[in-house]
Design an enzyme around this catalytic site. Structure first.
Site, PDB file in Angstrom:
ATOM      1  N   LYS A 282     -29.786 -94.291  -4.997  1.00 54.60           N
ATOM      2  CA  LYS A 282     -29.266 -93.900  -6.303  1.00 54.60           C
ATOM      3  C   LYS A 282     -28.716 -92.471  -6.196  1.00 54.60           C
ATOM      4  O   LYS A 282     -29.380 -91.595  -5.642  1.00 54.60           O
ATOM      5  CB  LYS A 282     -30.399 -93.994  -7.342  1.00 54.60           C
ATOM      6  N   GLU A 361     -39.550-105.456 -23.137  1.00 48.43           N
ATOM      7  CA  GLU A 361     -39.857-105.132 -24.532  1.00 48.43           C
ATOM      8  C   GLU A 361     -40.795-106.158 -25.157  1.00 48.43           C
ATOM      9  O   GLU A 361     -41.692-105.802 -25.934  1.00 48.43           O
ATOM     10  CB  GLU A 361     -38.556-105.033 -25.339  1.00 48.43           C
ATOM     11  N   ARG A 389     -35.122-107.204 -28.877  1.00 47.16           N
ATOM     12  CA  ARG A 389     -35.592-108.169 -27.892  1.00 47.16           C
ATOM     13  C   ARG A 389     -36.955-108.766 -28.266  1.00 47.16           C
ATOM     14  O   ARG A 389     -37.318-109.834 -27.814  1.00 47.16           O
ATOM     15  CB  ARG A 389     -35.768-107.461 -26.540  1.00 47.16           C
TER      16      ARG A 389
HETATM   17  C1  LIG Z   1     -33.325-104.316 -22.707  1.00 50.83           C
HETATM   18  C2  LIG Z   1     -33.057-102.943 -22.174  1.00 50.83           C
HETATM   19  N1  LIG Z   1     -34.065-102.056 -22.064  1.00 50.83           N
HETATM   20  C3  LIG Z   1     -33.812-100.822 -21.585  1.00 50.83           C
HETATM   21  C4  LIG Z   1     -32.557-100.455 -21.202  1.00 50.83           C
HETATM   22  C5  LIG Z   1     -32.263 -99.042 -20.739  1.00 50.83           C
HETATM   23  N2  LIG Z   1     -31.843 -99.004 -19.333  1.00 50.83           N
HETATM   24  C6  LIG Z   1     -30.551 -98.910 -18.968  1.00 50.83           C
HETATM   25  S1  LIG Z   1     -30.331 -98.906 -17.333  1.00 50.83           S
HETATM   26  C7  LIG Z   1     -31.978 -99.002 -17.064  1.00 50.83           C
HETATM   27  C8  LIG Z   1     -32.515 -99.011 -15.669  1.00 50.83           C
HETATM   28  C9  LIG Z   1     -31.967-100.121 -14.869  1.00 50.83           C
HETATM   29  O1  LIG Z   1     -32.500-100.020 -13.584  1.00 50.83           O
HETATM   30  P1  LIG Z   1     -31.865-100.859 -12.411  1.00 50.83           P
HETATM   31  O2  LIG Z   1     -31.594-102.229 -12.857  1.00 50.83           O
HETATM   32  O3  LIG Z   1     -32.742-100.705 -11.225  1.00 50.83           O
HETATM   33  O4  LIG Z   1     -30.459-100.156 -12.166  1.00 50.83           O
HETATM   34  P2  LIG Z   1     -30.124 -98.734 -11.497  1.00 50.83           P
HETATM   35  O5  LIG Z   1     -29.723 -97.840 -12.615  1.00 50.83           O
HETATM   36  O6  LIG Z   1     -31.335 -98.233 -10.782  1.00 50.83           O
HETATM   37  O7  LIG Z   1     -29.002 -98.996 -10.585  1.00 50.83           O
HETATM   38  C10 LIG Z   1     -32.687 -99.047 -18.262  1.00 50.83           C
HETATM   39  C11 LIG Z   1     -34.148 -99.098 -18.384  1.00 50.83           C
HETATM   40  C12 LIG Z   1     -31.543-101.418 -21.342  1.00 50.83           C
HETATM   41  N3  LIG Z   1     -30.274-101.132 -21.025  1.00 50.83           N
HETATM   42  N4  LIG Z   1     -31.816-102.640 -21.814  1.00 50.83           N
END
Ligand SMILES: Cc1ncc(C[n+]2csc(CCOP(=O)(O)OP(=O)(O)O)c2C)c(N)n1
Length: 630
Positions: A282, A361, A389
């Site tokens: 990342k 959630e 959700r």
């Molecule tokens: C239902 C929901 N909960 C929380 C989020 C907030 N959120 C956006 S990106 C993310 C992390 C995603 O992590 P990952 O899939 O590993 O992707 P990375 O950013 O590490 O590439 C979160 C928690 C969201 N977009 N949707």
């Protein structure tokens, strides 16, 4: 020197590039990401980590004929730059500009819109099934991160992919991080392969043998089995093959050649769903983001004013910390947002009583319900948009059983640049329809701490919704007190009109009253504080005396605060009154700054004053577009 990037108008322009040019392109893409995202704000680290992955996907697959479905969509900026949206990229997350997520309206290269997590596998499986049913033969690829894959919906979909055995490719972008480090045993298991040196060493040795063998040949298959055996050493229980996939990995996610080989093999393998495990870093290629991927997950725009007063989220977390010190039964839960809601400061002191449950959630709410059955007081800290959700869990697991769970709903109302998928404009409506639930919203950060104290004492389910960003800058009381449930307060007296406001709109209503006074109209301004139960005595009392009433809320009008007030008036037999409701009309709110959008919907002081003046038939330079007359 002219940039290679400036010659990429569609993915087909990538196909003739040499290895050296691809390297240069990756550097240019990173420069473009850093320039635009540090200016406009947005998801920087996730995109920096997905540069080579995206280049390789677009060289191997034929988008938009082949469907690439990005989970969450926050890491799709490189995809946007390579799929004909380069010229608009400077408008990313701006009002009227490119979305920070994927969007079907924006490009045929975005076959599925996103913003909320963990939907990609379900959507991709639907597309794959549709393809099979229609006798078509395009490829479908879901790209999902290690954070998103822990979400329940993704797991439900993986379960069905294995069952259906549809031809589908899942690219698992494993960087070990959600916004914070990914939590949970599944994440740990998936991550094991990142760090186990025995596996890497053995893999390097076996790779040389395997790549020299023809794909699919008997010898290749034997070698693959040996490699899988090695994987089994470090991933003893999670076997993708047993779940019905052909597993490929792990692949170096910053090596375009290695990625292309893997994607080509996955593309040409038609027997089973394929799971391609890609390891990325990342923030890759930009030292500050590699060093602090948590901060650079989502950066604010350059124009963001330096914070002079604490945010609602900070006051929330500080209050939880105070309350946790006093009450050992108090626990806090966050679904993967410990930075956004500041619960980190509570976790630092009470690591046993703060739970980051991952992007889950639904589980967060039912987990809270379970804790509540055993005498604990759980505070579920959750963004308004993500609580959607867990609608059934709020109803079925908490409210039906009247369990004392506190819902601290952050980012209620207009959130700004994240746009349609993230606006918190529905919560008042979807919560007030639930029996047994108290629904409140503070007028400022000081009232937030008192409401939180009240909720912890309430012994019933209670929701407190508060907005994104800074509070109003009011001093915080040192002693906390309970606010009588269902009681509003009069902030200003006037005989001509009543303005009933809820939450962060109260201050705008109050300021509007000053503008109205300059026009000779005296307004009573009420801080409603509770949408449910409403302060029926106060509202009907005022409505019987003052024959003009305006409600204001940063929520959809349908089923919202205004709608509750008009229901109350109707039930109370008060009909000789002129009522206007200001709020969000029946539409999804686009992206833009909070100020632009509040002005658009007439939710700032000026807009509220205009609506009131119009009730007195005082001509206005321009009538605001929002709200419906009742
Ligand atoms: C239902 C929901 N909960 C929380 C989020 C907030 N959120 C956006 S990106 C993310 C992390 C995603 O992590 P990952 O899939 O590993 O992707 P990375 O950013 O590490 O590439 C979160 C928690 C969201 N977009 N949707």
């Amino acid at each position: 020197m002219a940039r290679l990037l400036d010659k990429i108008d569609s993915p087909s322009d990538l196909k003739g590039l040499t290895r050296g040019q691809l390297k240069q392109l990756a550097t240019e893409l990173r420069q473009e990401l850093v320039t635009i995202v540090t200016t406009n704000g947005g998801h920087l680290a996730s995109n920096l980590g997905a540069v080579e992955l995206t280049i390789a996907l677009h060289r191997v697959f034929d988008s938009p004929r082949d469907k690439i479905v990005w989970d969450v969509g926050h890491q799709s900026y490189v995809h946007k730059l390579l799929t004909g949206r380069r010229r608009q990229f400077a408008s990313l997350r701006q009002y009227g500009g490119l979305s920070g997520f994927t969007s079907r309206d924006e490009s045929p290269h975005d076959p599925f819109g996103a913003g909320h997590s963990s939907t990609s596998v379900s959507a991709a499986l639907g597309m794959a099934k549709a393809r099979d049913l229609s006798g078509d033969d395009y490829h479908v690829v879901a790209v999902i991160g290690d954070g998103a894959i822990t979400g329940g919906e993704a797991l439900e979909a993986l379960n069905q992919v294995g069952h259906l055995g549809s031809r589908l490719i899942i690219v698992f972008n494993n960087n070990g991080m959600s916004i914070s480090p990914t939590v949970g045993t599944l994440a740990k298991l998936l991550n094991k392969v990142r760090f186990d040196h025995r596996y890497y060493q053995a893999k390097e040795e076996s790779k040389q043998v395997i790549t020299s063998l023809p794909w699919g040949s008997e010898l290749w298959q034997v070698s693959q089995r040996v490699k899988s055996g090695l994987k089994g050493l470090v991933m003893p229980t999670l076997r993708w093959e047993e779940l019905g996939f052909t597993y490929m990995g792990s692949i170096d996610g910053h090596n375009v050649s290695e990625l292309e080989i893997a994607f080509t093999q996955a593309r040409d393998y038609h027997l089973k769903p394929v799971f391609v495990h890609v390891i990325t870093t990342k923030g890759k290629g930009y030292y500050p983001a590699e060093d602090d991927a948590v901060y650079f997950h989502g950066v604010p725009p350059k124009s963001a004013t330096a914070k002079v007063v604490p945010t609602y989220s900070e006051v929330f977390a500080q209050t939880v910390l105070r309350l946790a010190r006093e009450n050992p039964k108090l626990v806090a839960i966050t679904p993967a947002m410990p930075e956004g809601n500041y619960l980190g400061i509570v976790e630092a002191e009470f690591p046993q009583r703060v739970f980051d449950v991952g992007i889950c959630e639904q589980h967060a709410v039912t987990f809270a319900a379970g804790l509540a059955t055993q005498g604990f007081i759980p505070i579920v800290a959750i963004y308004s948009t993500f609580l959607q959700r867990a609608f059934d869990q709020v109803i079925h697991d908490v409210c039906l059983q009247e369990l004392p769970v506190v819902f601290a709903i952050d980012r209620g109302g207009i959130v700004g640049d994240d746009g349609k998928t993230h606006q918190g404009t529905f919560d008042i409506s979807y919560l007030t329809l639930i029996p047994n639930l108290i629904v409140s919203a503070p007028k400022d950060e000081n009232e937030l701490q008192h409401l939180l104290y009240t909720a912890v004492k309430a012994g019933r389910p209670m929701a407190i919704r508060y907005p994104r960003n800074s509070g109003v800058g009011i001093e915080l009381d040192t002693d906390l007190h309970e606010i009588p449930i269902g009681k509003g307060e009069i902030l200003r007296q006037g005989d001509d009109v009543v303005i009933l406001a809820i939450g962060n709109t109260v201050i705008h209503a109050f300021n509007a009253a000053q503008e109205l006074a300059a026009n000779g109209i005296e307004a009573t301004v009420v801080n409603a504080r509770f949408v449910k139960p409403l302060d029926a005595e106060l509202i009907t009392g005022l409505a019987s005396q003052i024959k003009r009433l305006v409600t204001v809320e940063e929520n959809v009008l349908s089923g919202g605060f205004g709608s509750s007030v008009t229901d109350l008036l109707q039930k109370s037999g008060i009909s000789d009154i002129q009522v206007r409701s200001i709020g969000i009309p029946d539409e999804f709110v686009e992206q833009g700054t909070q100020a632009i959008l509040r002005s658009k919907y007439g939710l700032d002081a000026k807009g509220i004053a205009q609506r009131v003046l119009a009730m007195f038939s005082i001509p206005q330079p321009q009538e605001c577009s929002s709200g419906k007359s009742k």
